[in-house]
Design a protein around this motif. Sequence first.
Motif, short mmCIF file in Angstrom:
data_model
loop_
_atom_site.label_atom_id
_atom_site.label_comp_id
_atom_site.label_asym_id
_atom_site.label_seq_id
_atom_site.Cartn_x
_atom_site.Cartn_y
_atom_site.Cartn_z
N SER A 1 -15.50 -3.80 -3.67
CA SER A 1 -14.40 -3.37 -2.69
C SER A 1 -14.47 -1.79 -2.50
N ASN A 2 -14.20 -1.64 -1.24
CA ASN A 2 -13.88 0.01 -0.80
C ASN A 2 -13.22 -0.04 0.26
N PHE A 3 -13.00 1.33 0.77
CA PHE A 3 -12.22 1.48 2.14
C PHE A 3 -12.74 2.87 2.65
N SER B 1 0.82 -1.20 0.09
CA SER B 1 -0.11 0.04 0.14
C SER B 1 0.87 1.22 0.03
N ILE C 1 -6.75 3.25 7.90
CA ILE C 1 -7.52 2.68 6.75
C ILE C 1 -8.16 1.50 7.25
N GLU D 1 -7.11 -3.63 8.07
CA GLU D 1 -7.08 -2.26 8.38
C GLU D 1 -5.44 -2.20 8.57
N THR E 1 -12.01 -8.32 5.19
CA THR E 1 -11.85 -6.87 5.80
C THR E 1 -10.31 -6.68 6.37
N TRP F 1 -10.27 -1.22 5.47
CA TRP F 1 -10.78 -1.78 3.91
C TRP F 1 -11.46 -2.79 3.96
N LYS F 2 -12.34 -3.03 2.77
CA LYS F 2 -13.33 -4.44 2.60
C LYS F 2 -13.16 -4.60 1.23
#
Length: 208
Positions: A57-59, A30, A96, A111, A109, A98-99
């Motif tokens: 997918s999103n965060f 990342s 952050i 983080e 999921t 994220w999923k």
Amino acid sequence: MRFRSMIFIALILTLLLPTSAFAHTGLDSSSPAKDEKVVQKLTQIEMLFKTKIEDLSNFTLKNEKGETLPVSSIDVQDKKMTGKLEAPLPSGSYKIEWKIVGVDGHPITGEYSFSVELPPEPTPSETPVQSDNGLGEATGNNNVKNENGSEVDDKTDVPQTTPSVEESNQEKTTESNSQSPLLFVGLGVCLFVLIGLLFYLFNRKKFK
């Protein structure tokens, strides 16, 4: 007994499948990285996963107070998820969450945290303004200090000195002196012309 063994094996497989899926679908890298200290303006978050992820997918981005910060857009392409921020992040700690949804349809999921520590911006230095009337240094309220240390308004009219009589006479004398040579030259030319004219008339009568 055989039925109980099948149920036990099914439970073990159920527990192991998410772990196996996470191992193949977890976060690979990342930007910013985990526990990284960012020292420049940050306007974009990038995450690269170990396998292709779906568009669902999103965060979310949270600050050190747990407040969710706005993200203008999230773009998912193959294994990478990119989020653009509405404004650069100020100094502080961030997390952050994220999923993602893998190709097998299982949601995963995770983080990680990072921090931003921007260098202080230089402030413009205040330079004293020189007064035109020479009474002293100008202050922030358009005042200047005179020789006694008291403040006076730099907009106060300074009395203008008038030239003395001697200076006026000297100027007139200088002007008259500069005109005197021209006057003498003019008189000499006129006198020369007059003498020549008289001489011409005298010779003309003599020859008659």
